[in-house]
Design an enzyme around this catalytic site. Sequence first.
Site, PDB file in Angstrom:
ATOM      1  N   ASP A 129      53.074  11.626  73.280  1.00 18.26           N
ATOM      2  CA  ASP A 129      52.899  11.088  71.917  1.00 18.26           C
ATOM      3  C   ASP A 129      51.522  10.414  71.814  1.00 18.26           C
ATOM      4  O   ASP A 129      51.108  10.017  70.734  1.00 18.26           O
ATOM      5  CB  ASP A 129      54.018  10.108  71.542  1.00 18.26           C
ATOM      6  CG  ASP A 129      54.170   8.948  72.528  1.00 18.26           C
ATOM      7  OD1 ASP A 129      53.806   9.114  73.723  1.00 18.26           O
ATOM      8  OD2 ASP A 129      54.651   7.879  72.107  1.00 18.26           O
ATOM      9  N   HIS A 184      67.711  -1.253  72.137  1.00 18.28           N
ATOM     10  CA  HIS A 184      67.465  -0.133  71.220  1.00 18.28           C
ATOM     11  C   HIS A 184      68.731   0.213  70.427  1.00 18.28           C
ATOM     12  O   HIS A 184      69.052   1.378  70.236  1.00 18.28           O
ATOM     13  CB  HIS A 184      66.964   1.096  71.987  1.00 18.28           C
ATOM     14  CG  HIS A 184      65.596   0.919  72.566  1.00 18.28           C
ATOM     15  ND1 HIS A 184      64.440   1.183  71.860  1.00 18.28           N
ATOM     16  CD2 HIS A 184      65.196   0.476  73.782  1.00 18.28           C
ATOM     17  CE1 HIS A 184      63.383   0.937  72.633  1.00 18.28           C
ATOM     18  NE2 HIS A 184      63.808   0.494  73.791  1.00 18.28           N
ATOM     19  N   TYR A 226      53.174  10.918  78.704  1.00 13.96           N
ATOM     20  CA  TYR A 226      53.543  10.508  77.346  1.00 13.96           C
ATOM     21  C   TYR A 226      52.713  11.295  76.344  1.00 13.96           C
ATOM     22  O   TYR A 226      51.576  10.944  76.028  1.00 13.96           O
ATOM     23  CB  TYR A 226      53.408   8.981  77.187  1.00 13.96           C
ATOM     24  CG  TYR A 226      54.709   8.309  77.581  1.00 13.96           C
ATOM     25  CD1 TYR A 226      55.359   8.682  78.755  1.00 13.96           C
ATOM     26  CD2 TYR A 226      55.317   7.354  76.766  1.00 13.96           C
ATOM     27  CE1 TYR A 226      56.576   8.118  79.116  1.00 13.96           C
ATOM     28  CE2 TYR A 226      56.538   6.784  77.131  1.00 13.96           C
ATOM     29  CZ  TYR A 226      57.156   7.168  78.304  1.00 13.96           C
ATOM     30  OH  TYR A 226      58.368   6.622  78.646  1.00 13.96           O
ATOM     31  N   ARG A 274      63.543   8.156  65.755  1.00 16.07           N
ATOM     32  CA  ARG A 274      62.485   7.594  64.903  1.00 16.07           C
ATOM     33  C   ARG A 274      62.185   8.548  63.756  1.00 16.07           C
ATOM     34  O   ARG A 274      61.955   8.142  62.632  1.00 16.07           O
ATOM     35  CB  ARG A 274      61.231   7.323  65.727  1.00 16.07           C
ATOM     36  CG  ARG A 274      61.238   5.979  66.457  1.00 16.07           C
ATOM     37  CD  ARG A 274      62.461   5.782  67.348  1.00 16.07           C
ATOM     38  NE  ARG A 274      62.402   4.572  68.121  1.00 16.07           N
ATOM     39  CZ  ARG A 274      61.858   4.475  69.343  1.00 16.07           C
ATOM     40  NH1 ARG A 274      61.376   5.548  69.946  1.00 16.07           N
ATOM     41  NH2 ARG A 274      61.833   3.323  69.964  1.00 16.07           N
ATOM     42  N   TRP A 289      57.868  10.861  72.080  1.00 12.72           N
ATOM     43  CA  TRP A 289      58.402   9.844  71.163  1.00 12.72           C
ATOM     44  C   TRP A 289      57.845  10.110  69.769  1.00 12.72           C
ATOM     45  O   TRP A 289      56.700  10.547  69.633  1.00 12.72           O
ATOM     46  CB  TRP A 289      58.010   8.444  71.650  1.00 12.72           C
ATOM     47  CG  TRP A 289      58.563   8.140  73.008  1.00 12.72           C
ATOM     48  CD1 TRP A 289      57.890   8.146  74.187  1.00 12.72           C
ATOM     49  CD2 TRP A 289      59.919   7.800  73.325  1.00 12.72           C
ATOM     50  NE1 TRP A 289      58.749   7.826  75.217  1.00 12.72           N
ATOM     51  CE2 TRP A 289      59.992   7.616  74.712  1.00 12.72           C
ATOM     52  CE3 TRP A 289      61.082   7.643  72.560  1.00 12.72           C
ATOM     53  CZ2 TRP A 289      61.176   7.280  75.369  1.00 12.72           C
ATOM     54  CZ3 TRP A 289      62.267   7.304  73.208  1.00 12.72           C
ATOM     55  CH2 TRP A 289      62.302   7.126  74.587  1.00 12.72           C
ATOM     56  N   TRP A 305      58.989   5.717  84.372  1.00 13.88           N
ATOM     57  CA  TRP A 305      58.051   5.899  83.235  1.00 13.88           C
ATOM     58  C   TRP A 305      56.921   4.888  83.228  1.00 13.88           C
ATOM     59  O   TRP A 305      55.826   5.186  82.776  1.00 13.88           O
ATOM     60  CB  TRP A 305      58.817   5.880  81.907  1.00 13.88           C
ATOM     61  CG  TRP A 305      59.267   4.530  81.424  1.00 13.88           C
ATOM     62  CD1 TRP A 305      60.397   3.860  81.797  1.00 13.88           C
ATOM     63  CD2 TRP A 305      58.620   3.685  80.465  1.00 13.88           C
ATOM     64  NE1 TRP A 305      60.492   2.662  81.136  1.00 13.88           N
ATOM     65  CE2 TRP A 305      59.414   2.525  80.301  1.00 13.88           C
ATOM     66  CE3 TRP A 305      57.438   3.794  79.720  1.00 13.88           C
ATOM     67  CZ2 TRP A 305      59.057   1.487  79.447  1.00 13.88           C
ATOM     68  CZ3 TRP A 305      57.090   2.758  78.855  1.00 13.88           C
ATOM     69  CH2 TRP A 305      57.901   1.624  78.728  1.00 13.88           C
ATOM     70  N   ASP A 355      66.104   0.904  79.036  1.00 15.04           N
ATOM     71  CA  ASP A 355      64.726   0.407  78.981  1.00 15.04           C
ATOM     72  C   ASP A 355      64.593  -0.692  77.935  1.00 15.04           C
ATOM     73  O   ASP A 355      65.403  -0.810  77.022  1.00 15.04           O
ATOM     74  CB  ASP A 355      63.781   1.553  78.619  1.00 15.04           C
ATOM     75  CG  ASP A 355      64.148   2.179  77.279  1.00 15.04           C
ATOM     76  OD1 ASP A 355      65.349   2.370  77.029  1.00 15.04           O
ATOM     77  OD2 ASP A 355      63.243   2.464  76.480  1.00 15.04           O
ATOM     78  N   GLU A 356      63.541  -1.455  78.072  1.00 13.69           N
ATOM     79  CA  GLU A 356      63.113  -2.397  77.045  1.00 13.69           C
ATOM     80  C   GLU A 356      64.267  -3.143  76.389  1.00 13.69           C
ATOM     81  O   GLU A 356      64.444  -3.094  75.181  1.00 13.69           O
ATOM     82  CB  GLU A 356      62.305  -1.641  75.971  1.00 13.69           C
ATOM     83  CG  GLU A 356      61.057  -0.992  76.531  1.00 13.69           C
ATOM     84  CD  GLU A 356      60.325  -0.141  75.506  1.00 13.69           C
ATOM     85  OE1 GLU A 356      59.094  -0.054  75.598  1.00 13.69           O
ATOM     86  OE2 GLU A 356      60.980   0.463  74.622  1.00 13.69           O
ATOM     87  N   GLU A 366      57.661   8.042  66.693  1.00 16.74           N
ATOM     88  CA  GLU A 366      57.405   7.045  65.647  1.00 16.74           C
ATOM     89  C   GLU A 366      56.416   7.584  64.615  1.00 16.74           C
ATOM     90  O   GLU A 366      56.560   7.367  63.419  1.00 16.74           O
ATOM     91  CB  GLU A 366      56.820   5.755  66.246  1.00 16.74           C
ATOM     92  CG  GLU A 366      57.798   4.922  67.039  1.00 16.74           C
ATOM     93  CD  GLU A 366      57.770   5.249  68.525  1.00 16.74           C
ATOM     94  OE1 GLU A 366      57.391   6.381  68.892  1.00 16.74           O
ATOM     95  OE2 GLU A 366      58.136   4.359  69.328  1.00 16.74           O
ATOM     96  N   ASP A 410      68.551   4.990  68.456  1.00 18.57           N
ATOM     97  CA  ASP A 410      67.570   3.923  68.657  1.00 18.57           C
ATOM     98  C   ASP A 410      67.685   2.940  67.498  1.00 18.57           C
ATOM     99  O   ASP A 410      68.513   3.119  66.603  1.00 18.57           O
ATOM    100  CB  ASP A 410      66.154   4.502  68.791  1.00 18.57           C
ATOM    101  CG  ASP A 410      65.329   3.706  69.807  1.00 18.57           C
ATOM    102  OD1 ASP A 410      65.168   2.493  69.604  1.00 18.57           O
ATOM    103  OD2 ASP A 410      64.875   4.296  70.805  1.00 18.57           O
TER     104      ASP A 410
END
Length: 544
Positions: free
Chosen positions: A435, A272, A433, A173, A484, A408, A335-336, A486, A202
């Site tokens: 972030d 991702h 986390y 990111r 993370w 997570w 993930d995701e 972002e 990503d």
Amino acid sequence: MLRFLFSSLLLCLPLFGFAQKADYRVIPLPRQITADTTQVFLLTDGMEIGYPSGNPEIERTADFLRQYVIETTGLNLKLTSDSRRAQIMLTLKSEKRESADMADGIFNSKYTIRIGKNGIVLEAPTEEGLFRAVQTLRKSLPVGKLRSVALPFGEINDQPRFAYRGVHLDSSRHFWTVETIKTFLDMLALHGCNQFHWHLTDDQGWRFEVKSLPGLAEQGSVREQTVIGRNSGVFDGQPYGGYYTQDECREVVRYAAERYINVIPEIDLPGHMQAALHVYPELGCTGGPYPVWQVWGVSDDVLCAGNPSTVEFLKTVLGELCSVFPSKLIHIGGDECPKKRWKSCPKCQARIRELGLTDDGQHSVENQLQTAINHEIESYLKSLGRDIIGWDEVLEGGLTEGATVMSWRGIQGGIEAARQHHHVIMTPVDYCYIDYYQVKENWNAPLSIGGYVPASKTYSFEPVPKELKAEEKTYILGAQVNLWCEYIAYPPHLFYMLLPRLDAISEVQWTVPEQKDFNDFKQRLRHQFRLYDRLNVNYCKTVE
Ligand SMILES: [Zn+2]
């Protein structure tokens, strides 16, 4: 009168009265410390650090100690391989493991430090243990421009609680230079961490050079612009990019290895992946076009699981990744991965039929399709002598045989995986986390993704769930914090987010629960902050 004053001053001040004292109660707190503060060894300029001749690894660690001492105290020590002369000695001592199944990550970090009238002896069964001992000694020193340091006589016996002590960093990111990565690794080493989980790819940028697929680094690393704030719909109009050449990655691996840190690279798949799809749109279900993503979140566009070229592509990427990163564990994300495209993609649906997948009430066919990809990737990586780690979503389609699970979304995934006798790394979002905001009154804090994970919350985390049976508990390898990026674009902000929550997780990873006490930790943190000031590393001064 003057003479009287002078002599009484001399009487009042013991010889070491001018020297600042070392304090062995560092972060993370060592397991066993005995100290007699009435007697001290005085460390002064010009004293020597000895290492066994013919062991370049220990010589390097001895030189680290020399650099740390001058950096922290201004005292200039010398190196020698003549063990009879040195006031500080680094020495190996052969030792049997207390139990046969004691993990390498624990045994290798064991050490003892003894301080007496002849000086300081650092002793360990491995070179790595000596490095951990040097970190403890370094952190125990007072910070300043000093003429001498008084080290109370005593003994420190230490070993970490967990074998896996990790920190994650997102380089996709926002891109971090190799120089910043090295400072980051220095912080990990300072805290006894032994695993650096490096998130390299990503939707918003591909950062790892793949020589046989040069477009990934050249075009996949650059997004045309970036959304401002939290998906405001307004964009900055500035191209953003950067990637690591394979040589730069090797340099990171080398730098980390000198600090006894393993680098676990992550190629997040099959979701991702929009930055890769930008370069190879034919690997997506719809065919694109796909820009390198300019917003934050989870893209619906993922690798097409029905296209045989997808697995070939991943093998090429992972093959080159393994030629650069020696880590036994390779992170494949998982993930995701939204299943929206797969559900309406004829190729993905044909593949599901071909594999004979049926909804078993527990795992949807699309989730099983993801497991099928994981399976192919796992066997390929096995052929290269590697094992896989995935985020806890990899449980959803059924775990592949040797997968390690990174829990997570809470600890439930970790519990489930441990019950299935899979290794687990605990990194639940509510505690790990970093972030998230770390101060409650965050109006004045730099913009973050949201949430609230103060240092006290991270500190309170217990990685081994009570629900597990004794034998299942052995599958919990350790804990990790995730950073993370972002909303984090510059090094001072990065280190502000990392510190002091890294201090907090380091006591979760290293110190046994009976010894943990947040108020005591906060007291000890004051000294750590002086060290950060000295090292010119930013940190969050508010500790909640
Ligand atoms: Zn598809």
